[in-house]
Design a protein around this motif. Structure first.
Motif, PDB file in Angstrom:
ATOM      1  N   ASP A 297      -2.660   1.532  -7.650  1.00  0.00           N
ATOM      2  CA  ASP A 297      -1.238   1.778  -7.895  1.00  0.00           C
ATOM      3  C   ASP A 297      -0.952   2.296  -9.305  1.00  0.00           C
ATOM      4  O   ASP A 297       0.214   2.446  -9.681  1.00  0.00           O
ATOM      5  CB  ASP A 297      -0.434   0.491  -7.673  1.00  0.00           C
ATOM      6  CG  ASP A 297      -0.343   0.124  -6.200  1.00  0.00           C
ATOM      7  OD1 ASP A 297      -0.458   1.040  -5.354  1.00  0.00           O
ATOM      8  OD2 ASP A 297      -0.155  -1.063  -5.897  1.00  0.00           O
ATOM      9  N   LYS A 378       4.936   7.829  -1.487  1.00  0.00           N
ATOM     10  CA  LYS A 378       5.581   6.517  -1.617  1.00  0.00           C
ATOM     11  C   LYS A 378       6.583   6.238  -0.498  1.00  0.00           C
ATOM     12  O   LYS A 378       7.051   5.107  -0.360  1.00  0.00           O
ATOM     13  CB  LYS A 378       6.289   6.424  -2.978  1.00  0.00           C
ATOM     14  CG  LYS A 378       5.331   6.547  -4.156  1.00  0.00           C
ATOM     15  CD  LYS A 378       6.013   6.304  -5.488  1.00  0.00           C
ATOM     16  CE  LYS A 378       4.990   6.421  -6.632  1.00  0.00           C
ATOM     17  NZ  LYS A 378       5.540   6.012  -7.931  1.00  0.00           N
ATOM     18  N   ARG A 381       6.912   2.927   1.673  1.00  0.00           N
ATOM     19  CA  ARG A 381       6.321   1.787   0.957  1.00  0.00           C
ATOM     20  C   ARG A 381       7.405   0.859   0.435  1.00  0.00           C
ATOM     21  O   ARG A 381       8.516   1.279   0.121  1.00  0.00           O
ATOM     22  CB  ARG A 381       5.468   2.272  -0.217  1.00  0.00           C
ATOM     23  CG  ARG A 381       4.185   2.963   0.192  1.00  0.00           C
ATOM     24  CD  ARG A 381       3.329   3.288  -1.015  1.00  0.00           C
ATOM     25  NE  ARG A 381       2.980   2.104  -1.792  1.00  0.00           N
ATOM     26  CZ  ARG A 381       2.303   2.113  -2.931  1.00  0.00           C
ATOM     27  NH1 ARG A 381       1.913   3.270  -3.440  1.00  0.00           N
ATOM     28  NH2 ARG A 381       2.024   1.009  -3.570  1.00  0.00           N
ATOM     29  N   ILE A 383       8.697  -1.428  -2.582  1.00  0.00           N
ATOM     30  CA  ILE A 383       8.517  -1.462  -4.035  1.00  0.00           C
ATOM     31  C   ILE A 383       9.487  -2.469  -4.656  1.00  0.00           C
ATOM     32  O   ILE A 383      10.477  -2.860  -4.030  1.00  0.00           O
ATOM     33  CB  ILE A 383       8.765  -0.072  -4.679  1.00  0.00           C
ATOM     34  CG1 ILE A 383      10.192   0.406  -4.373  1.00  0.00           C
ATOM     35  CG2 ILE A 383       7.726   0.931  -4.218  1.00  0.00           C
ATOM     36  CD1 ILE A 383      10.603   1.671  -5.111  1.00  0.00           C
ATOM     37  N   SER A 399      11.377   1.683 -10.691  1.00  0.00           N
ATOM     38  CA  SER A 399      10.218   0.996 -10.142  1.00  0.00           C
ATOM     39  C   SER A 399       9.236   0.720 -11.275  1.00  0.00           C
ATOM     40  O   SER A 399       9.461   1.100 -12.426  1.00  0.00           O
ATOM     41  CB  SER A 399       9.546   1.853  -9.068  1.00  0.00           C
ATOM     42  OG  SER A 399       8.858   2.944  -9.667  1.00  0.00           O
TER      43      SER A 399
END
Length: 441
Positions: A297, A378, A381, A383, A399
């Motif tokens: 990540d 992304k 996903r 977050i 983020s």
């Protein structure tokens, strides 16, 4: 009863200068001064200048002129406060009250005392300053300066001549400040310096103490300790020394944010040598791959210079090829411009402005295409998002991949019930080159 003395304050430049401003403002508040929001109401105005590039110098000169016109009682400090720049300011404005250099807090306070004496009956135990000091950032994030100065002598940079060689802050002092900030509600600590990965080199990584426990004055141990405070910890201005590899596992473990701001500047060995930067482009690519293997990540941000003296089309193509290989997430780019006092001014092969512009356009097109593709990955996903502001349309946050003011944002439409400083979980719905749109989970 005498009125409270008021100081106007203008802070220009980078986060490191912002920290200097916060320190001066905190001291002013401790001594009973009020901060005036206007020139007209201020008894004196302090202008903290930036002198990194010519456009920043011009902005500083304009701010000084504006303060002189509106108030007439001006104290100048910061990066333009020494050498030829200081003389330039003095010639333009002979009636400036005082001029001092970067991080020179004492001369600023001495000048304020001289021209606007503090109230004799001020009691700091009554006129309380918040324990975290006066901050110029929103209350939920703060810059944490760990050192001053730099040991590098990059040919395009004059920071060492303005701020001197590296001087690391005692590790216990840094940790005490970080702890106070977190207790005061700060959710994100942005670690800054001229060279974060060199922290402690000047004191040979000596052992300090925090909470009664020994702690080495070194990047790895500092990051580990900061990671114990429960806040997001984001690293800026990290040079890719070998020991940076040791910090990546802390990111994989979730102790600090999986984010590295590394100023690579170029990829051509010839240009890196002319810049007086470490010329190890191939090894850097290998290390980036290893970092991502350890911490998938990981977000990598960097800045580059195009049109540096001597840069050929082949050098520039090397840079584009390197960028394709590195697949950096966040990229900024500057066209080289001479800075008064920089060694690079004397280098042969100055690049014409139209060539600089053309290379900048090609570089940014490549960087944006790479960034857009990585952002698309992304979508779908989940977050974490730190909320920065809320308006009638919803919430805007960041983020873990987004530093304030320089990276992108996460938009949470219709989430008007959230508060700045909250950390929420969301699923990414859309993305462009820089920003994300997400829905609360």
């Amino acid at each position: 009863m005498p009125s409270t003395p008021k100081v106007g304050f203008v802070s220009l430049g980078c986060p490191k200068a912002l920290v200097d401003s916060e320190r001066i403002l905190t001291q002013l508040k401790l001594e009973g001064y009020a901060v005036s929001p206007t020139y007209e109401d201020a008894d004196v105005v302090v202008v903290n200048t930036c002198g990194f590039i010519d456009s920043a110098k011009q902005e500083s000169l304009d701010a000084i002129s504006e303060a002189m016109a509106a108030n007439g009682r001006v104290i100048v400090t910061g990066c333009m406060g020494s050498g030829a720049d200081a003389e330039r300011i003095r010639q333009a404005h002979p009636n400036i009250l005082s001029i001092s250099g970067a991080a020179q807090y004492e001369p600023v306070m001495a000048a304020v005392h001289q021209f606007v004496p503090p109230q004799q009956d001020h009691n700091p135990l009554i006129d309380l300053v918040p324990p975290q000091g006066i901050k110029l950032t929103p209350r939920h994030y703060a810059y944490l300066k760990i050192s001053e100065g730099c040991n590098h002598r990059c040919s395009f940079c004059i920071i060492p001549s303005m701020r001197g060689d590296l001087v690391s802050r005692p590790v216990g002092e840094v940790m005490d400040e970080a702890e106070r900030l977190v207790k005061a509600g700060v959710k994100e600590l942005l670690v800054i310096s001229q060279d974060t990965s060199a922290y402690g080199v000047d004191v040979k990584y000596r052992t300090g103490f925090w909470q009664g426990q020994p702690l080495k004055t070194r990047m790895l141990e500092l990051c580990d300790a900061l990671g114990s405070l429960g806040a997001w910890v984001r690293l800026h201005y990290v040079y890719p020394y070998p020991h940076v590899d040791d910090v990546i596992p802390l990111m994989a473990q979730g102790k600090i944010l999986p984010y590295l701001d590394i100023p690579f500047q170029h990829a051509s060995p010839a240009i890196l040598k002319a810049m007086k930067r470490p010329a190890h482009g191939e090894k850097t690519l290998d290390r980036i791959r290893a970092w991502r293997n350890t911490c998938p990540d990981l977000t990598l941000r960097s800045t580059f210079i195009v049109g540096f003296p001597g840069e050929t089309e082949q050098d520039f193509q090397l840079l584009l090829d390197w960028l394709e290989e590195a697949q950096l997430d966040r990229v900024g780019c500057f066209q080289y411009s001479p800075v008064e006092g920089a060694a690079a001014n004397a280098l042969p092969g100055q690049v014409p402005d139209e060539v600089k512009q053309e290379r900048w356009d090609r570089f940014m097109a490549t960087a944006q295409r790479i960034s857009a593709a990585r952002m698309q990955q992304k979508i779908g996903r989940e977050i974490e998002v730190l909320i920065d502001e809320v308006d009638e349309d919803g919430a805007i946050g960041r983020s873990k991949a987004d530093a304030p003011e320089i990276d992108g944002a996460v938009y949470l439409n219709e989430a008007t019930h959230l508060q700045p400083g909250q950390i929420v979980r969301a699923v990414v719905d859309e993305a462009d080159e820089y920003d994300l749109w997400a829905s609360l989970r």
